[in-house]
Write an enzyme that holds these catalytic residues in place. Structure first.
Site, PDB file in Angstrom:
ATOM      1  N   GLY A 154       1.905   5.013  -0.602  1.00  0.00           N
ATOM      2  CA  GLY A 154       1.252   6.293  -0.856  1.00  0.00           C
ATOM      3  C   GLY A 154       2.303   7.299  -1.269  1.00  0.00           C
ATOM      4  O   GLY A 154       2.501   7.591  -2.449  1.00  0.00           O
TER       5      GLY A 154
ATOM      6  N   CYS B 196      -2.001  33.388  10.806  1.00  0.00           N
ATOM      7  CA  CYS B 196      -1.746  34.075  12.067  1.00  0.00           C
ATOM      8  C   CYS B 196      -1.294  33.083  13.119  1.00  0.00           C
ATOM      9  O   CYS B 196      -2.069  32.678  13.996  1.00  0.00           O
ATOM     10  CB  CYS B 196      -3.002  34.820  12.520  1.00  0.00           C
ATOM     11  SG  CYS B 196      -3.310  36.174  11.423  1.00  0.00           S
TER      12      CYS B 196
ATOM     13  N   GLU C 261       0.827  -1.220   0.000  1.00  0.00           N
ATOM     14  CA  GLU C 261       0.000   0.000   0.000  1.00  0.00           C
ATOM     15  C   GLU C 261       0.853   1.259   0.000  1.00  0.00           C
ATOM     16  O   GLU C 261       0.814   2.044   0.953  1.00  0.00           O
ATOM     17  CB  GLU C 261      -0.889   0.011   1.242  1.00  0.00           C
ATOM     18  CG  GLU C 261      -1.889  -1.112   1.297  1.00  0.00           C
ATOM     19  CD  GLU C 261      -2.521  -1.246   2.671  1.00  0.00           C
ATOM     20  OE1 GLU C 261      -2.006  -0.685   3.656  1.00  0.00           O
ATOM     21  OE2 GLU C 261      -3.542  -1.924   2.758  1.00  0.00           O
TER      22      GLU C 261
ATOM     23  N   TYR D  31       0.627  14.184   1.204  1.00  0.00           N
ATOM     24  CA  TYR D  31       0.165  14.584   2.532  1.00  0.00           C
ATOM     25  C   TYR D  31       0.191  16.085   2.805  1.00  0.00           C
ATOM     26  O   TYR D  31       0.146  16.491   3.962  1.00  0.00           O
ATOM     27  CB  TYR D  31       0.966  13.852   3.629  1.00  0.00           C
ATOM     28  CG  TYR D  31       0.778  12.354   3.577  1.00  0.00           C
ATOM     29  CD1 TYR D  31      -0.428  11.767   3.924  1.00  0.00           C
ATOM     30  CD2 TYR D  31       1.814  11.519   3.159  1.00  0.00           C
ATOM     31  CE1 TYR D  31      -0.600  10.396   3.873  1.00  0.00           C
ATOM     32  CE2 TYR D  31       1.656  10.148   3.096  1.00  0.00           C
ATOM     33  CZ  TYR D  31       0.443   9.584   3.447  1.00  0.00           C
ATOM     34  OH  TYR D  31       0.279   8.226   3.391  1.00  0.00           O
TER      35      TYR D  31
HETATM   36  N1  LLP Z   1      -1.366   1.770   4.546  1.00  0.00           N
HETATM   37  C1  LLP Z   1      -1.788   2.161   5.758  1.00  0.00           C
HETATM   38  C2  LLP Z   1      -2.640   1.261   6.524  1.00  0.00           C
HETATM   39  C3  LLP Z   1      -1.454   3.431   6.256  1.00  0.00           C
HETATM   40  O1  LLP Z   1      -1.877   3.796   7.451  1.00  0.00           O
HETATM   41  C4  LLP Z   1      -0.656   4.298   5.477  1.00  0.00           C
HETATM   42  C5  LLP Z   1      -0.306   5.632   5.953  1.00  0.00           C
HETATM   43  C6  LLP Z   1      -0.233   3.850   4.214  1.00  0.00           C
HETATM   44  C7  LLP Z   1      -0.596   2.581   3.789  1.00  0.00           C
HETATM   45  C8  LLP Z   1       0.582   4.700   3.285  1.00  0.00           C
HETATM   46  O2  LLP Z   1       1.800   5.069   3.816  1.00  0.00           O
HETATM   47  P1  LLP Z   1       2.879   5.808   2.878  1.00  0.00           P
HETATM   48  O3  LLP Z   1       3.333   4.811   1.853  1.00  0.00           O
HETATM   49  O4  LLP Z   1       2.221   6.972   2.253  1.00  0.00           O
HETATM   50  O5  LLP Z   1       3.949   6.235   3.816  1.00  0.00           O
HETATM   51  N2  LLP Z   1       0.449  12.511   7.310  1.00  0.00           N
HETATM   52  C9  LLP Z   1       1.722  11.823   7.415  1.00  0.00           C
HETATM   53  C10 LLP Z   1       1.636  10.421   6.873  1.00  0.00           C
HETATM   54  C11 LLP Z   1       0.593   9.578   7.550  1.00  0.00           C
HETATM   55  C12 LLP Z   1       0.454   8.226   6.925  1.00  0.00           C
HETATM   56  C13 LLP Z   1      -0.612   7.438   7.562  1.00  0.00           C
HETATM   57  N3  LLP Z   1      -0.764   6.134   7.038  1.00  0.00           N
HETATM   58  C14 LLP Z   1       2.789  12.631   6.704  1.00  0.00           C
HETATM   59  O6  LLP Z   1       2.498  13.735   6.251  1.00  0.00           O
HETATM   60  O7  LLP Z   1       3.929  12.226   6.637  1.00  0.00           O
END
Ligand code: LLP
Length: 450
Positions: A305, A374, A303, A403
């Protein structure tokens, strides 16, 4: 200077070009022209970079992982819009969604429902009902309450949803505290050590209402090491082996989640995704052998992202005022900030910037790039060396694809930015700029309470 540093270059979308004057273009679209047409702040996504990242994953797993079939779901929480969903579907990818909102965007983008996994630690009855009605491919169960709720809804609607059980793998990761999700106190998934996960699996098998197809865990995000993935996969397979012995149940699929990191200016050494593929293959084969079970390796579900989308997106801001404080900070103010990118404030994320109209200009001063909101913490870049930038010049922040927008807010009631997807000879407005009318229409039109 007539070039920009390779370390910086590799943070930009792959189809970035520079005119002899240093004007940045993405897929042939000059950034000043895009800013003129769509206004600023503006987020620009490059289709070629996204496609290249998807191909990298496919190539890496085809070359280095042979233990079982592989399915890749794009984690839509990193950024979602219908054209992006369609693009991921065209690559053969599925989608990980975490809310009814994301699910509806997936539907708009025509992602086949069968390829969608619905995650989340507190899905509502309405959200689960929608997922069942739309025929979402997998529901990833997070806790006992949700299992009870889904079981009731499945009976009510006379459907048999396919589920994965999410397990808290108790794996430590070297990443920001808020980006760790698999440790013993994390809020996600059924606990392993206490037997909660095993009990839930037995319950599902006993009740026979939902169909148990596999196991899932996600240990963290922005990871650069393979060990958390290996440990997670190993724990899932060990849990499955116990269930096999007790109930002759064996998962069709296992998922160690997403979380693979990306290159940043301060962490330029990001291992290639092949390393992850190799590590997972070794772990899958080794664990199955050591468990002594002659069973087929389950399909591996990934998965990603951030690693599919971060580099493809850039943020374009227009410079406004500047200020040198008595305390010695040289501020450059831009027309966006923490409401479109909370990551520096929330995680201490580091970004860099380049002048979009004169990328070759000699750096002259250290500045702190701060936003328009602000709040003292509204800082996009604590310190970056730039030429002396004037009001109305454009500043480009690379690696803003993941993100930033999904966590955008309307803080200070500022409308959210426009988002475009560019390709050679094509430019698609994925999200129009929010208007004040959009913001105002949510309020009661009658300001008096009787
Ligand atoms: N699968 C699950 C179950 C997840 O919780 C997440 C991310 C992903 C896949 C994808 O993760 P990635 O490959 O994108 O790292 N807002 C934070 C990131 C939070 C990610 C939460 N879960 C940031 O800006 O770094």
């Amino acid at each position: 200077m007539s070039s920009i540093a390779p370390a910086l270059w590799s943070l930009l979308p792959t189809s970035t070009t520079l005119s002899p004057q240093g004007v940045v273009a993405i897929a042939g679209h000059a950034v000043p022209a895009l800013a003129q047409q769509y206004g600023t702040p503006l987020y620009v996504f490059d289709r070629a970079t996204i496609e290249a990242a998807c191909r990298d994953y496919q190539r890496a797993f085809r070359a280095a992982y042979h233990a079982s079939p592989v399915r890749i779901l794009y984690a839509g929480k990193a950024y979602l819009a219908p054209p992006l969903v369609a693009l991921m579907a065209a690559q053969g990818f599925g989608l990980d969604v975490v809310s009814a909102g994301e699910l509806l965007v997936a539907q708009l983008g025509q992602m086949p429902m069968e390829r969608i996994a619905f995650h989340g630690n507190n899905k509502s009855a309405e959200e689960l009902r929608l997922a069942l009605q739309l025929g979402v491919g997998r529901i990833v169960l997070d806790n006992e309450h949700e299992l009870t709720l889904l079981t009731r809804l499945a009976r009510e609607l006379a459907v048999r949803p396919r589920v994965l059980l999410r397990v808290a793998p108790e794996v430590e990761t070297k990443t920001h505290r808020y980006l760790q999700t698999g440790h013993a106190s994390a809020k996600f998934g059924f606990a392993l050590r206490t037997g909660e996960a095993r009990a839930a699996l037995l319950r599902i098998l006993d009740e026979q209402v939902v169909e148990l197809v596999g196991l899932h865990a996600h240990s963290g995000t922005m990871l650069r090491a393979v060990e958390p993935y290996q440990l997670t996969l190993q724990r899932l397979l060990e849990l499955a082996a116990g269930l096999y012995q007790e109930r002759a149940w064996w998962p069709q699929e296992v998922s160690p989640g997403g979380g693979w990191g990306v290159q940043t200016l301060d962490e330029p050494q990001m291992p290639p995704v092949e390393l992850l593929a190799q590590a997972l293959e070794q772990c899958m084969n080794h664990t199955l052998t050591s468990l002594g079970l002659a069973l087929p390796a389950p399909t591996l579900v990934l998965e990603p992202g951030r690693s599919l989308i971060a580099r493809a997106g850039v943020a374009i801001y227009r410079v406004g005022a500047r200020k040198v404080t008595p305390g010695g900070t040289r501020y450059l103010f831009v027309d966006g900030g923490m409401a479109d990118n909370i990551r520096p404030a929330l995680y201490g994320a580091h970004y860099t910037a380049i002048p979009a109209e004169r990328a070759f200009a000699e750096p002259e001063e250290h500045v702190c790039v701060a936003g328009r909101y602000c709040e003292s913490g509204d800082i996009l870049i604590e310190r970056v060396t730039l030429p002396r930038m004037q009001a109305d010049e454009l500043l480009l922040l690379p690696t803003a694809g993941a993100y930033c927008l999904p966590m955008a807010s309307n803080y200070n009631l500022v409308p959210r930015p426009a988002v475009v997807l560019v390709a050679e000879h094509a430019c698609l407005l994925m999200e129009r700029r929010e208007t004040h009318a959009d913001l105002l229409q949510r309020y009661a039109q009658e300001p008096i309470i009787e």
